[in-house]
Write a protein that holds these residues in place. Structure first.
Motif, PDB file in Angstrom:
ATOM      1  N   VAL A  38      92.254  14.297 157.330  1.00  0.00           N
ATOM      2  CA  VAL A  38      91.275  14.156 156.246  1.00  0.00           C
ATOM      3  C   VAL A  38      91.549  12.886 155.440  1.00  0.00           C
ATOM      4  N   ALA A  39      92.812  12.527 155.272  1.00  0.00           N
ATOM      5  CA  ALA A  39      93.154  11.310 154.515  1.00  0.00           C
ATOM      6  C   ALA A  39      92.522  10.067 155.147  1.00  0.00           C
ATOM      7  N   LEU A  40      92.362  10.099 156.462  1.00  0.00           N
ATOM      8  CA  LEU A  40      91.770   8.950 157.160  1.00  0.00           C
ATOM      9  C   LEU A  40      90.280   8.806 156.873  1.00  0.00           C
ATOM     10  N   LEU A  41      89.670   9.839 156.312  1.00  0.00           N
ATOM     11  CA  LEU A  41      88.237   9.811 156.035  1.00  0.00           C
ATOM     12  C   LEU A  41      87.919   9.296 154.634  1.00  0.00           C
ATOM     13  N   LYS A  42      88.930   8.939 153.874  1.00  0.00           N
ATOM     14  CA  LYS A  42      88.739   8.507 152.492  1.00  0.00           C
ATOM     15  C   LYS A  42      87.731   7.369 152.399  1.00  0.00           C
TER      16      LYS A  42
ATOM     17  N   SER B  14      87.369  29.311 159.969  1.00  0.00           N
ATOM     18  CA  SER B  14      87.593  28.007 160.582  1.00  0.00           C
ATOM     19  C   SER B  14      88.581  27.152 159.811  1.00  0.00           C
ATOM     20  N   GLY B  15      89.375  26.406 160.569  1.00  0.00           N
ATOM     21  CA  GLY B  15      90.193  25.358 159.987  1.00  0.00           C
ATOM     22  C   GLY B  15      89.385  24.099 159.745  1.00  0.00           C
ATOM     23  N   GLY B  16      88.080  24.169 160.034  1.00  0.00           N
ATOM     24  CA  GLY B  16      87.159  23.083 159.746  1.00  0.00           C
ATOM     25  C   GLY B  16      86.617  23.184 158.339  1.00  0.00           C
ATOM     26  N   PHE B  17      85.332  22.889 158.172  1.00  0.00           N
ATOM     27  CA  PHE B  17      84.846  22.638 156.816  1.00  0.00           C
ATOM     28  C   PHE B  17      83.654  23.502 156.426  1.00  0.00           C
ATOM     29  N   VAL B  18      83.644  23.861 155.139  1.00  0.00           N
ATOM     30  CA  VAL B  18      82.616  24.715 154.559  1.00  0.00           C
ATOM     31  C   VAL B  18      81.221  24.122 154.763  1.00  0.00           C
ATOM     32  N   HIS B  19      81.102  22.814 154.723  1.00  0.00           N
ATOM     33  CA  HIS B  19      79.785  22.177 154.886  1.00  0.00           C
ATOM     34  C   HIS B  19      79.091  22.694 156.147  1.00  0.00           C
ATOM     35  N   PHE B  20      79.858  22.904 157.206  1.00  0.00           N
ATOM     36  CA  PHE B  20      79.284  23.331 158.483  1.00  0.00           C
ATOM     37  C   PHE B  20      79.207  24.856 158.595  1.00  0.00           C
ATOM     38  N   THR B  21      80.229  25.550 158.105  1.00  0.00           N
ATOM     39  CA  THR B  21      80.194  27.012 158.220  1.00  0.00           C
ATOM     40  C   THR B  21      79.050  27.606 157.400  1.00  0.00           C
ATOM     41  N   GLU B  22      78.742  27.014 156.251  1.00  0.00           N
ATOM     42  CA  GLU B  22      77.661  27.544 155.430  1.00  0.00           C
ATOM     43  C   GLU B  22      76.298  27.337 156.092  1.00  0.00           C
TER      44      GLU B  22
ATOM     45  N   THR C 198      87.395  23.080 152.171  1.00  0.00           N
ATOM     46  CA  THR C 198      86.447  22.318 151.370  1.00  0.00           C
ATOM     47  C   THR C 198      86.923  20.869 151.237  1.00  0.00           C
ATOM     48  N   LEU C 199      86.088  19.948 151.685  1.00  0.00           N
ATOM     49  CA  LEU C 199      86.371  18.528 151.515  1.00  0.00           C
ATOM     50  C   LEU C 199      86.019  18.112 150.092  1.00  0.00           C
ATOM     51  N   GLU C 200      86.920  17.397 149.435  1.00  0.00           N
ATOM     52  CA  GLU C 200      86.635  16.900 148.089  1.00  0.00           C
ATOM     53  C   GLU C 200      85.678  15.719 148.183  1.00  0.00           C
ATOM     54  N   ILE C 201      84.619  15.777 147.379  1.00  0.00           N
ATOM     55  CA  ILE C 201      83.621  14.706 147.330  1.00  0.00           C
ATOM     56  C   ILE C 201      83.450  14.275 145.877  1.00  0.00           C
TER      57      ILE C 201
ATOM     58  N   ASP D 194      81.432  11.270 143.564  1.00  0.00           N
ATOM     59  CA  ASP D 194      80.443  10.189 143.569  1.00  0.00           C
ATOM     60  C   ASP D 194      79.892   9.930 144.971  1.00  0.00           C
ATOM     61  N   GLY D 195      79.655  11.022 145.708  1.00  0.00           N
ATOM     62  CA  GLY D 195      79.040  10.894 147.024  1.00  0.00           C
ATOM     63  C   GLY D 195      79.947  10.400 148.128  1.00  0.00           C
ATOM     64  N   LYS D 196      81.261  10.296 147.837  1.00  0.00           N
ATOM     65  CA  LYS D 196      82.211   9.805 148.835  1.00  0.00           C
ATOM     66  C   LYS D 196      83.319  10.833 149.078  1.00  0.00           C
ATOM     67  N   LEU D 197      83.805  10.896 150.312  1.00  0.00           N
ATOM     68  CA  LEU D 197      84.969  11.720 150.606  1.00  0.00           C
ATOM     69  C   LEU D 197      86.198  11.066 149.988  1.00  0.00           C
ATOM     70  N   THR D 198      87.021  11.876 149.329  1.00  0.00           N
ATOM     71  CA  THR D 198      88.210  11.327 148.675  1.00  0.00           C
ATOM     72  C   THR D 198      89.422  11.287 149.599  1.00  0.00           C
TER      73      THR D 198
END
Length: 284
Positions: free
Chosen positions: A128-132, A171-179, A194-197, A199-203
């Motif tokens: 996830v850190a690589l997605l910052k 899932s060890g994945g993300f709420v955005h998709f499971t929901e 849950t991925l932290e977002i 100002d519209g960006k992944l942190t």
């Protein structure tokens, strides 16, 4: 214990006869062109498991030895992993593709799913850190452009839901998709990270408790308790080492297109048929 053979292509009489002999089974009766069942077979020893794997694998046949006397409706819960189980992709790998890091992230994902990285929390944080800095709109693009359900998923879910079984996507994945999948497939319960977002960006951070192997197993047990079921009345489907603990607490575990470490520990492995192969294992 019944022996079930199933394939995506018609089963040949010669293959049925050889499998019956290997398993010292009663007559294998065709239920359809692609499914055959014997009422009894020899005890499932490691030697028999290897023999059936060696014979059935090259012929794209999936085999299963299942508990006698159970019906699908005897179970109360179907719990599923998401990435590479309910759906065909690893969402985090596809997200990473939008910032040119798919190969790097995929390598970590694969090692984690094979059990080579034992600290799932750390492996997820590293990925996830690589997605910052990535625009959060990418999440919708992955869902709309790349996410596909695994073969047989909708038929399996519609059938078990009609029988009154509850459904859990954990899932060890993300709420955005499971929901999104919860609404689309009318799932009862979902749990994911849950991925932290901001100002519209992944942190590059995950918010809250990470859904690792222990959390997955605990969630299955909690949902069973909530619906008045025991874990023995749960079916759990997964593909990676992160699924092993929740599979271990279930009455039936299904390894779907799974890593070897998972196939060897699961009750049943589907290497060729779809998720709806579950429907052939028991009378309804």
């Amino acid at each position: 214990m019944p022996l079930i053979l199933q394939s995506t292509a018609p089963l040949s009489p010669a293959d049925l006869d050889t499998a019956r002999t290997l398993a010292r089974a009663s007559e294998l009766v065709l239920r359809s062109e692609t499914v055959a069942a014997a009422e009894e077979c020899a005890p499932l020893t490691p030697a028999l498991r290897d023999a059936l794997d060696d014979f059935c694998g090259p012929r794209a046949i999936d085999w299963a030895v299942v508990p006698a006397g159970r019906k699908l409706s005897d179970f109360h819960l179907v719990a599923m992993d998401m990435d590479s189980t309910l759906i065909t992709i690893e969402c985090i790998d596809e997200i990473a593709d939008f910032c040119g890091l798919k190969a790097e992230v995929s390598a970590i994902t694969e090692a984690a799913m094979r059990g080579e990285i034992t600290d799932f929390n750390e492996s997820l944080r590293r990925r996830v850190a690589l997605l910052k800095g990535l625009d959060a709109s990418v999440l919708d693009r992955v869902y709309e452009e790349r996410l596909r359900l695994s073969p047989g998923a909708e038929r399996m879910l519609q059938t078990v839901q009609a029988l009154g079984l509850r459904t859990l996507l954990v899932s060890g994945g993300f709420v955005h998709f499971t929901e999104k999948l919860k609404a689309r497939l009318q799932l009862d319960v979902t749990r994911a990270n849950t991925l932290e977002i901001v100002d519209g960006k992944l942190t590059g951070n995950v918010v809250g408790e990470i859904v690792n192997a222990d959390v997955k197993a605990r969630t299955v047990q909690e949902v069973c308790a909530r619906i008045g079921a025991t874990p023995d009345q749960a079916i759990v489907m997964g593909d990676g080492s992160n699924d092993l603990k929740m599979m271990a607490v279930a009455g039936l575990s299904v390894a779907f297109r799974a890593k070897p470490v998972v196939r060897t520990q699961a009750s049943v492995a589907f290497n060729h048929v779809g998720l709806d192969g579950l429907l052939a294992l028991f009378p309804h």
